[in-house]
Design an enzyme around this catalytic site. Structure first.
Site, PDB file in Angstrom:
ATOM      1  N   GLY A  11       0.949  -1.381   0.025  1.00  7.47           N
ATOM      2  CA  GLY A  11       0.013   0.070   0.089  1.00  7.47           C
ATOM      3  C   GLY A  11       0.913   1.084   0.111  1.00  7.47           C
ATOM      4  O   GLY A  11       2.093   1.044   0.155  1.00  7.47           O
ATOM      5  N   ASP A  12       0.239   2.402  -0.035  1.00 11.87           N
ATOM      6  CA  ASP A  12       0.989   3.544   0.102  1.00 11.87           C
ATOM      7  C   ASP A  12       1.890   3.900  -1.271  1.00 11.87           C
ATOM      8  O   ASP A  12       3.008   4.598  -1.180  1.00 11.87           O
ATOM      9  CB  ASP A  12       1.841   4.022   1.288  1.00 11.87           C
ATOM     10  CG  ASP A  12       0.960   3.584   2.456  1.00 11.87           C
ATOM     11  OD1 ASP A  12      -0.566   4.115   2.328  1.00 11.87           O
ATOM     12  OD2 ASP A  12       1.260   3.231   3.463  1.00 11.87           O
ATOM     13  N   GLY A  14       1.164   5.072  -4.205  1.00 10.99           N
ATOM     14  CA  GLY A  14       1.074   6.375  -4.792  1.00 10.99           C
ATOM     15  C   GLY A  14      -0.155   6.099  -5.894  1.00 10.99           C
ATOM     16  O   GLY A  14      -0.011   6.950  -6.863  1.00 10.99           O
ATOM     17  N   HIS A  40      -5.660   7.985   0.136  1.00 12.12           N
ATOM     18  CA  HIS A  40      -4.891   8.366  -1.051  1.00 12.12           C
ATOM     19  C   HIS A  40      -4.443   9.656  -1.031  1.00 12.12           C
ATOM     20  O   HIS A  40      -5.362  10.475  -1.042  1.00 12.12           O
ATOM     21  CB  HIS A  40      -5.601   7.793  -2.121  1.00 12.12           C
ATOM     22  CG  HIS A  40      -5.669   6.378  -2.364  1.00 12.12           C
ATOM     23  ND1 HIS A  40      -6.404   5.741  -3.532  1.00 12.12           N
ATOM     24  CD2 HIS A  40      -5.480   5.385  -1.727  1.00 12.12           C
ATOM     25  CE1 HIS A  40      -6.609   4.425  -3.243  1.00 12.12           C
ATOM     26  NE2 HIS A  40      -5.931   4.215  -2.244  1.00 12.12           N
ATOM     27  N   THR A 300      -3.728   8.231   7.230  1.00 14.43           N
ATOM     28  CA  THR A 300      -5.048   8.122   8.041  1.00 14.43           C
ATOM     29  C   THR A 300      -4.539   8.267   9.549  1.00 14.43           C
ATOM     30  O   THR A 300      -5.262   8.881  10.181  1.00 14.43           O
ATOM     31  CB  THR A 300      -5.670   6.636   7.764  1.00 14.43           C
ATOM     32  OG1 THR A 300      -6.233   6.341   6.479  1.00 14.43           O
ATOM     33  CG2 THR A 300      -6.954   6.498   8.777  1.00 14.43           C
ATOM     34  N   GLY A 302      -1.270   9.041  10.909  1.00 16.49           N
ATOM     35  CA  GLY A 302      -0.272   9.815  11.171  1.00 16.49           C
ATOM     36  C   GLY A 302       0.949   9.078  11.641  1.00 16.49           C
ATOM     37  O   GLY A 302       1.947   9.646  12.006  1.00 16.49           O
ATOM     38  N   LEU A 332      10.793   8.575  -7.319  1.00 14.50           N
ATOM     39  CA  LEU A 332      12.109   8.162  -7.684  1.00 14.50           C
ATOM     40  C   LEU A 332      12.898   9.316  -7.071  1.00 14.50           C
ATOM     41  O   LEU A 332      14.196   9.227  -6.905  1.00 14.50           O
ATOM     42  CB  LEU A 332      12.291   8.357  -9.255  1.00 14.50           C
ATOM     43  CG  LEU A 332      13.610   7.889  -9.774  1.00 14.50           C
ATOM     44  CD1 LEU A 332      14.278   6.538  -9.293  1.00 14.50           C
ATOM     45  CD2 LEU A 332      13.651   8.047 -11.339  1.00 14.50           C
ATOM     46  N   GLY A 414       7.758  13.315  -7.954  1.00 11.85           N
ATOM     47  CA  GLY A 414       7.489  14.539  -7.190  1.00 11.85           C
ATOM     48  C   GLY A 414       5.967  14.180  -6.652  1.00 11.85           C
ATOM     49  O   GLY A 414       5.275  13.511  -7.423  1.00 11.85           O
TER      50      GLY A 414
HETATM   51  P1  GDP Z   1      -1.731   5.498  -2.222  1.00 12.70           P
HETATM   52  O1  GDP Z   1      -2.535   4.931  -0.939  1.00 12.70           O
HETATM   53  O2  GDP Z   1      -1.210   4.259  -2.956  1.00 12.70           O
HETATM   54  O3  GDP Z   1      -2.512   6.444  -2.763  1.00 12.70           O
HETATM   55  O4  GDP Z   1      -0.501   6.254  -1.365  1.00 12.70           O
HETATM   56  P2  GDP Z   1      -0.430   7.348  -0.426  1.00 12.70           P
HETATM   57  O5  GDP Z   1      -1.077   8.747  -0.754  1.00 12.70           O
HETATM   58  O6  GDP Z   1      -0.896   6.746   0.930  1.00 12.70           O
HETATM   59  O7  GDP Z   1       1.046   7.542  -0.234  1.00 12.70           O
HETATM   60  C1  GDP Z   1       1.910   7.751  -1.115  1.00 12.70           C
HETATM   61  C2  GDP Z   1       2.545   9.123  -0.517  1.00 12.70           C
HETATM   62  O8  GDP Z   1       3.901   9.225  -1.593  1.00 12.70           O
HETATM   63  C3  GDP Z   1       1.881  10.158  -0.661  1.00 12.70           C
HETATM   64  O9  GDP Z   1       2.457  11.037   0.423  1.00 12.70           O
HETATM   65  C4  GDP Z   1       2.115  11.019  -1.962  1.00 12.70           C
HETATM   66  O10 GDP Z   1       1.970  12.385  -1.886  1.00 12.70           O
HETATM   67  C5  GDP Z   1       3.340  10.835  -2.280  1.00 12.70           C
HETATM   68  N1  GDP Z   1       4.136  10.627  -3.561  1.00 12.70           N
HETATM   69  C6  GDP Z   1       3.321   9.937  -4.603  1.00 12.70           C
HETATM   70  N2  GDP Z   1       4.113  10.091  -5.705  1.00 12.70           N
HETATM   71  C7  GDP Z   1       5.214  10.722  -5.263  1.00 12.70           C
HETATM   72  C8  GDP Z   1       6.469  10.969  -6.133  1.00 12.70           C
HETATM   73  O11 GDP Z   1       6.949  10.545  -7.214  1.00 12.70           O
HETATM   74  N3  GDP Z   1       7.472  11.661  -5.221  1.00 12.70           N
HETATM   75  C9  GDP Z   1       7.438  12.020  -3.730  1.00 12.70           C
HETATM   76  N4  GDP Z   1       8.312  12.502  -3.243  1.00 12.70           N
HETATM   77  N5  GDP Z   1       6.124  11.422  -3.248  1.00 12.70           N
HETATM   78  C10 GDP Z   1       5.331  10.882  -3.788  1.00 12.70           C
END
Ligand code: GDP
Length: 425
Positions: A11-12, A14, A40, A300, A302, A332, A414
């Site tokens: 999970g997490d 992106g 997300h 969710t 923190g 990346l 990013g």
């Molecule tokens: P999800 O549940 O798969 O949508 O992922 P989350 O949102 O829980 O966690 C992904 C985290 O990585 C979040 O803080 C996003 O803002 C961040 N994120 C996504 N893509 C990138 C990236 O390319 N670079 C960086 N630095 N952060 C990213």
């Protein structure tokens, strides 16, 4: 065309960002499993959002966003989420499956009490009520959204449910019993607020398919948290796989032609359970601080996420389970500080080195076999073209693509919507 957007890992990865991007030009975005237990993150022109239950296509006015029958619907949370979206965008389209089931306050209570009772044996639940919710669903004592609008039926179902739940509350946890009429009034009141969104969404999706619409199916968490194929019992209580998306949305499985599987350039996980490529101490603190949009902390809860290096056995297994037809690689940019980028290339279990991902017991004994790739030592946020990336960064991407065996079609550098590197086909 139907595309599932799912996670290869814990999970997490992106998925929210990727879905937000892919939703441009998509007619429908469906969440097919899970509830308010994970978020997300989306950062776009409207602000920064942590969506929990609403699909990540909600910021596109032309996209209809569907909370599918496979989801755990926490209505109280959903109402708050809708308010957040409303404050940011005027036009959005939302539908809720009338076959989705309702996560009740007693599910959250049971989740909290059970984690406290387990103590050291806890699962690391987010205490959102997910495990008790799905237990009730499959024990056939759950409440479907359509049942909220039949007062007599709802009253009867609540009374029947609370008979058992109150016995458990008293005997196992020594807690106070719940009053059926209080819950009834609460659910009736909440149900009024979402009535306009409730519909037979499976029929809606069948019409959309007939009309050749573009449909996204968005998963929550990742393959390694799948109830059957993940790191059981440190998993979630519904299937996170693209294979389940057909069930959780209510469409034929053969319609899912494309499976966009999301993975991160390093690893992160929440909750308990084996995590072979995990790192600790100052090395972990640094990666955690630099990761995600503001460090690797749960959207969710923190709570700090566990972090580690990119894990080839885990990601390959996850991508294969998902049936990945393409990969999105995120984060990346986060690795730009490293002289060398460590990667967990294989596991050594009981003296045997393998790229296979074993069952949970064996996983607990596995040690990472680490390979190091040259670091790219640069801030690559803002780079738009693949050819403009430092050679070491391009090599790292190609290395992952080759080892996982799936084409990387999206590369994120990013957290913001526009922070993407274009990859030539
Ligand atoms: P999800 O549940 O798969 O949508 O992922 P989350 O949102 O829980 O966690 C992904 C985290 O990585 C979040 O803080 C996003 O803002 C961040 N994120 C996504 N893509 C990138 C990236 O390319 N670079 C960086 N630095 N952060 C990213």
């Amino acid at each position: 065309m139907v595309t599932a957007i799912v996670g290869a890992n814990w999970g997490d990865e992106g998925k929210g960002k990727i879905t937000d991007i892919r939703a441009a030009g998509s007619d429908v975005a469906v969440r097919f499993q899970g509830g308010s237990n994970a978020g997300h993150t989306i950062i776009n022109e409207y602000g920064k959002f942590a969506l929990h239950q609403i699909p990540s296509g909600i910021f596109h006015a032309e996209t209809t966003n569907v909370i599918g029958n496979g989801c755990a619907l926490n209505i109280e949370f959903l109402i708050k989420e809708i308010e957040t979206v409303k404050a940011a965008v005027k036009d959005f389209k939302l539908m809720i499956s009338d076959r989705a089931q309702v996560l009740c306050p007693y599910h959250v209570l049971l989740d909290e009490l059970e984690e406290a009772r387990l103590g050291d044996r806890r699962f690391g639940s987010t205490k959102s009520g997910i495990a008790p919710f799905y237990s009730d669903k499959y024990a056939k004592t759950g409440i479907q959204v359509n049942e909220l609008y039949d007062g007599a039926l709802l009253r009867q179902k609540i009374e029947a449910s609370l008979e058992k739940i109150n016995a458990t509350l008293k005997a196992l946890y020594g807690a106070e019993p719940l009053v059926p009429s209080v819950l009834y009034e609460k659910l009736r009141r909440l149900s009024e607020e979402i009535e306009k969104y409730a519909a037979d969404t499976s029929a809606f999706l069948r019409r959309a398919l007939r009309d050749g619409k573009n449909i996204l199916l968005e998963g929550q968490l990742g393959a390694l948290k799948d109830t059957d194929h993940g790191i059981y019992p440190y998993v979630t209580s519904s299937s996170t796989l693209a294979g389940f998306a057909a069930v959780g949305a209510g469409i034929p499985p053969y319609e899912i032609k494309n499976i966009l599987t999301v993975t991160k350039a390093y690893s992160s996980a929440v909750g308990e359970g084996p995590f072979v490529s995990e790192i600790f101490g100052a090395e972990a603190d640094e990666l955690r601080r630099r990761g995600g949009d503001a460090g690797e902390y749960g959207a969710t809860t923190g709570r700090p996420r566990r972090v580690g290096w990119f894990d080839i056995p885990a990601t390959k297994y996850g991508a294969q389970l998902q049936g990945a037809t393409e990969l999105a690689l995120t984060g990346l940019d986060v690795l730009g500080y490293l002289d060398e980028i460590p990667v967990c290339a294989a596991y050594e279990t009981d003296g045997r080195v393998s790229e296979d991902f074993p069952n949970t017991a064996a996983l607990g004994r596995a040690k990472p076999v680490v390979e190091k790739l040259p670091g790219f030592k640069a801030d690559i946020r803002g780079v738009r073209r693949f050819s403009d990336l430092p050679r070491e960064a391009r090599d790292y991407v190609k290395f992952i693509e080759e080892r996982i065996g799936v084409k990387i079609t999206m590369l994120s550098n990013g957290p913001k919507r526009h922070e993407m590197v274009e990859i030539q086909a």
